[in-house]
Design a protein around this motif. Structure first.
Motif, mmCIF file in Angstrom:
data_model
loop_
_atom_site.group_PDB
_atom_site.id
_atom_site.type_symbol
_atom_site.label_atom_id
_atom_site.label_comp_id
_atom_site.label_asym_id
_atom_site.label_seq_id
_atom_site.Cartn_x
_atom_site.Cartn_y
_atom_site.Cartn_z
ATOM 1 N N LEU A 88 0.837 -1.209 0.000
ATOM 2 C CA LEU A 88 0.000 0.000 0.000
ATOM 3 C C LEU A 88 0.868 1.254 0.000
ATOM 4 O O LEU A 88 0.603 2.210 -0.742
ATOM 5 N N TYR A 89 1.911 1.250 0.813
ATOM 6 C CA TYR A 89 2.752 2.442 0.941
ATOM 7 C C TYR A 89 3.624 2.647 -0.295
ATOM 8 O O TYR A 89 3.928 3.793 -0.663
ATOM 9 N N GLU A 90 4.010 1.559 -0.952
ATOM 10 C CA GLU A 90 4.738 1.698 -2.218
ATOM 11 C C GLU A 90 3.853 2.365 -3.267
ATOM 12 O O GLU A 90 4.299 3.228 -4.018
ATOM 13 N N ALA A 91 2.574 1.963 -3.314
ATOM 14 C CA ALA A 91 1.651 2.549 -4.284
ATOM 15 C C ALA A 91 1.306 3.996 -3.929
ATOM 16 O O ALA A 91 1.140 4.843 -4.812
ATOM 17 N N ASN A 196 -5.380 -5.756 -3.700
ATOM 18 C CA ASN A 196 -6.259 -4.844 -2.986
ATOM 19 C C ASN A 196 -5.467 -3.699 -2.347
ATOM 20 O O ASN A 196 -5.852 -2.528 -2.410
ATOM 21 N N LYS A 197 -4.324 -4.031 -1.742
ATOM 22 C CA LYS A 197 -3.530 -3.018 -1.038
ATOM 23 C C LYS A 197 -2.957 -1.988 -2.004
ATOM 24 O O LYS A 197 -2.970 -0.787 -1.736
ATOM 25 N N ALA A 198 -2.442 -2.457 -3.131
ATOM 26 C CA ALA A 198 -1.870 -1.528 -4.103
ATOM 27 C C ALA A 198 -2.940 -0.588 -4.647
ATOM 28 O O ALA A 198 -2.698 0.618 -4.802
ATOM 29 N N THR A 199 -4.120 -1.123 -4.935
ATOM 30 C CA THR A 199 -5.207 -0.288 -5.443
ATOM 31 C C THR A 199 -5.612 0.765 -4.421
ATOM 32 O O THR A 199 -5.815 1.939 -4.760
ATOM 33 N N LYS A 200 -5.704 0.380 -3.157
ATOM 34 C CA LYS A 200 -6.064 1.341 -2.115
ATOM 35 C C LYS A 200 -4.991 2.428 -1.978
ATOM 36 O O LYS A 200 -5.310 3.607 -1.757
ATOM 37 N N GLY A 201 -3.736 2.039 -2.116
ATOM 38 C CA GLY A 201 -2.672 3.045 -2.075
ATOM 39 C C GLY A 201 -2.812 4.049 -3.196
ATOM 40 O O GLY A 201 -2.624 5.260 -2.997
ATOM 41 N N ARG A 202 -3.161 3.567 -4.395
ATOM 42 C CA ARG A 202 -3.327 4.473 -5.537
ATOM 43 C C ARG A 202 -4.554 5.361 -5.355
ATOM 44 O O ARG A 202 -4.550 6.536 -5.750
ATOM 45 N N ILE A 203 -5.606 4.820 -4.741
ATOM 46 C CA ILE A 203 -6.810 5.622 -4.481
ATOM 47 C C ILE A 203 -6.485 6.776 -3.527
ATOM 48 O O ILE A 203 -6.878 7.923 -3.757
ATOM 49 N N VAL A 204 -5.773 6.468 -2.451
ATOM 50 C CA VAL A 204 -5.403 7.511 -1.491
ATOM 51 C C VAL A 204 -4.532 8.569 -2.169
ATOM 52 O O VAL A 204 -4.732 9.778 -1.976
ATOM 53 N N ARG A 205 -3.599 8.125 -2.969
ATOM 54 C CA ARG A 205 -2.721 9.063 -3.682
ATOM 55 C C ARG A 205 -3.543 10.000 -4.568
ATOM 56 O O ARG A 205 -3.330 11.224 -4.572
#
Length: 246
Positions: A88-91, A196-205
């Motif tokens: 998540l944090y990488e994304a 799921n985690k990567a997508t959520k990271g991109r959404i927050v970004r």
């Protein structure tokens, strides 16, 4: 709008030098006593490395995590947004955001943790190992410890704001926001697991870059659609987001 994030098991290495932890400078400094309770127990666990491994739920190959926990008060600290290194944090890539988006991240993001309760992305903490699912010898289950400690401070901190809750179920059990919205990520009609985690990271970004702070689930849906996401109408505090690429 506040955005709640889980931590990650992956942590960066501590810097070689720098200021140590200052509990009074963390978000919600009123949690100091609850934090010290867990910190002190983690340090004491180091006196029995074998027992510490069992308590922390890790194997002998991770014995260095036990030793690192004994130095949480004295090790050089770094911003929490840099400590966590998971998917998540990488994304999310906080360091690559523009200055305005980074300021929004400092105001809007809360990271939940078995050790700290919650921290802001700019709060300076040392790397550590302490998952929410463990039971400490004196404190007991951390979920119950933090549920008691966080309820009143976070209710006041959140006020009437919309809360986008992206935590995993274990960390969601620590506090239930009054105006929370959760997210499911779907691909091809099926719930996504690992990505799921990567997508959520991109959404927050994307939300931080947009500068929008929607106050209702309906407005959040509109914002995400404007950012290019395919989002179903919110149902019972949940948004289903369909992605074509993982």
């Amino acid at each position: 709008m506040l955005i709640l994030l889980p931590p990650s098991e992956g942590k960066a290495d501590a810097p070689r030098r720098g200021k140590a932890l200052d509990l009074d400078r963390l978000t919600l400094p009123g949690l100091r006593e609850a934090r010290e309770t867990v910190l002190d127990e983690l340090v004491k666990l180091g006196a029995d490395p074998a027992g510490a491994l069992e308590t922390l739920g890790i194997g002998a190959g991770q014995a260095g995590e036990v030793e690192r926990n004994t130095r949480v008060y004295t090790a050089p600290a770094m911003p929490a947004g840099k400590v966590y290194t998971g998917v998540l944090y990488e994304a999310l890539a906080l360091d690559e955001l523009d200055a305005a988006a980074r300021r929004r991240a400092g105001r809007q993001l809360l990271i939940f943790s078995g050790l700290w309760g919650v921290v802001g992305v700019g709060d300076r903490i040392p790397p550590y190992r302490c998952s929410i699912g463990i039971r400490l010898p004196s404190t007991g289950p951390l979920t119950a410890h933090w549920r008691r400690a966080l309820a009143a401070p976070l209710d006041e901190f959140a006020g009437g704001e919309l809360v986008l809750d992206l935590r995993s179920s274990a960390y969601a059990a620590m506090w239930a926001p009054r105006h929370g919205v959760t997210v499911r990520v779907l691909h091809g009609g099926k719930v996504v697991s690992h990505f799921n985690k990567a997508t959520k990271g991109r959404i927050v970004r994307a939300l931080l870059q947009s500068g929008d702070r929607p106050r209702t689930a309906a407005k959040l849906t509109e914002t995400l659609r404007a950012l290019g996401y395919r989002v179903e109408e919110p149902k019972a505090g949940q948004l289903d987001i369909h992605v074509e690429q993982l």
